[in-house]
Design an enzyme around this catalytic site. Structure first.
Site, PDB file in Angstrom:
ATOM      1  N   ASP A  44       0.476  -1.303   0.277  1.00 27.03           N
ATOM      2  CA  ASP A  44       0.278  -0.032   0.396  1.00 27.03           C
ATOM      3  C   ASP A  44       0.491   1.090  -0.185  1.00 27.03           C
ATOM      4  OD1 ASP A  44      -2.250   2.247   0.958  1.00 27.03           O
ATOM      5  OD2 ASP A  44      -1.330   1.436   2.193  1.00 27.03           O
ATOM      6  N   ALA A  45       0.244   2.426  -0.637  1.00 27.45           N
ATOM      7  CA  ALA A  45       1.179   3.691  -0.069  1.00 27.45           C
ATOM      8  C   ALA A  45       1.138   4.254   0.452  1.00 27.45           C
ATOM      9  CB  ALA A  45       0.945   4.510  -2.164  1.00 27.45           C
ATOM     10  N   TYR A  46      -0.029   5.018   0.867  1.00 26.03           N
ATOM     11  CA  TYR A  46      -0.161   6.293   2.230  1.00 26.03           C
ATOM     12  C   TYR A  46       0.013   5.487   2.778  1.00 26.03           C
ATOM     13  CZ  TYR A  46      -0.355   8.533  -2.723  1.00 26.03           C
ATOM     14  OH  TYR A  46      -0.081   9.036  -3.506  1.00 26.03           O
ATOM     15  N   ASN A 100      -4.825   3.270  -3.595  1.00 32.26           N
ATOM     16  CA  ASN A 100      -5.685   4.263  -4.454  1.00 32.26           C
ATOM     17  C   ASN A 100      -5.454   5.471  -4.821  1.00 32.26           C
ATOM     18  OD1 ASN A 100      -7.810   2.679  -3.326  1.00 32.26           O
ATOM     19  ND2 ASN A 100      -8.299   3.840  -1.934  1.00 32.26           N
TER      20      ASN A 100
HETATM   21  C1  LAC Z   1      -3.268   3.652  -1.201  1.00 27.07           C
HETATM   22  C2  LAC Z   1      -4.514   4.160   1.078  1.00 27.07           C
HETATM   23  C3  LAC Z   1      -5.163   3.969   0.937  1.00 27.07           C
HETATM   24  O1  LAC Z   1      -2.264   4.102  -0.391  1.00 27.07           O
HETATM   25  O2  LAC Z   1      -3.255   4.570   0.924  1.00 27.07           O
HETATM   26  O3  LAC Z   1      -4.288   2.586  -1.638  1.00 27.07           O
END
Ligand code: LAC
Length: 219
Positions: A8-10, A116
Site C-alpha cells: 500500500d502507498a499512503y 488508491n
Molecule cells: C492507498 C491508501 C489507501 O495508498 O493508503 O491506497
C-alpha cells in the site's frame, strides 16, 4: 513466503503526516488534528463514493478533504493550503520503507505498489522518494475507477504479475486494506506503526510488524 511483495502507498511507504510535518510551526496548535481529519476524510470520501457507485480521482478527494479539515480547524492559516497540497504530492517515504524495498530487491524478490492514489500523485511520491528503481510495478486503482476495498482492485496485482493470490505478500498499514486483501487470498503483513488495537478478526494477517525493517526476515 512468497516472492512478490506489494505495498500500500499512503501510510505504509509514504508518511501521510509528512505534509503537515513540513509546515507544523506555521500551522499552529491545530496542526496534528487538522492532518488527522484530512486523512480520515480522504479515506471516507473514497469509501462512500465507491459504495454509491461513483468515482472521483484520489488527488481531487485529497484536496476536498483538506478543504474540509481546514474548515474544521480555522486556526490553521488558509494560506498554507497550496503548500500542503504540494507537500502531499511529494510526500516523504518512511526511512524503513526505502531500506526494505532495497533489501527485498537485493534478495531477488519482485516488489510493487497497489494504491488508491492517482497515477500522477503516485509518480510524484515515488520520484520524490527516489524508490522507482526498486519497484517492479506501480499500480493505481484509477484504471478501474473504483477504490479499495472493492475486491476487483486487488486483481490488478495478480494480473500484473501473472500470479496466484497466494504468491503475493501484501503489506499495508491500513487494517481495512489488510482485511480485503486477506479475503481475496493474499498473504498479508499488517504494519501497525501506530500500535493500534487489532480489528477484523475474521481476516487476520499472517504477520503484524511495527515497521518495515522486519520485512527482511520475512523475505
Ligand atoms: C492507498 C491508501 C489507501 O495508498 O493508503 O491506497
Amino acid at each position: 513466503m512468497s516472492s512478490i511483495f506489494v505495498f500500500d502507498a499512503y501510510g505504509t511507504l509514504f508518511d501521510v503526516h509528512a505534509a503537515i510535518g513540513r509546515h507544523r510551526a506555521e500551522a499552529g496548535l491545530e496542526a496534528d488534528r487538522m492532518s488527522e481529519i484530512w486523512r480520515t476524510k480522504q479515506l471516507e470520501y473514497s469509501w462512500t463514493l465507491t459504495l454509491a457507485g461513483h468515482y472521483t480521482e484520489f488527488w481531487v478527494l485529497t484536496e476536498r478533504a483538506l478543504d474540509y479539515a481546514m474548515a474544521r480547524c480555522p486556526s490553521v492559516p488558509k494560506s498554507l493550503k497550496a503548500r500542503l497540497m504540494d507537500a502531499y504530492f511529494k510526500l516523504d517515504a518512511f526511512p524503513d520503507a526505502r531500506a526494505a524495498l532495497k533489501r527485498l530487491k537485493a534478495a531477488g524478490h519482485k516488489t510493487g505498489i497497489l494504491s488508491n492514489g492517482s497515477p500522477a500523485m503516485l509518480k510524484g511520491a515515488v520520484d520524490n522518494a527516489g524508490i522507482g528503481g526498486d519497484l517492479d510495478g506501480v499500480l493505481s486503482v484509477d484504471v478501474l475507477k473504483m477504490f479499495k476495498p472493492r475486491p476487483e482492485v486487488y486483481a490488478l496485482v495478480t494480473d500484473h504479475y501473472t500470479c496466484a493470490p497466494r504468491d503475493v505478500t501484501f503489506v499495508s498499514s491500513n487494517r481495512w486494506d489488510v482485511m480485503t486483501s486477506v479475503s481475496v487470498g493474499f498473504r498479508d503483513v499488517w504494519v501497525n506503526r501506530a500500535r493500534m488495537p487489532d480489528e477484523y478478526p475474521d481476516f487476520a494477517p499472517e504477520r503484524i510488524v511495527p515497521d518495515l525493517s522486519s520485512l527482511a526476515a520475512i523475505g
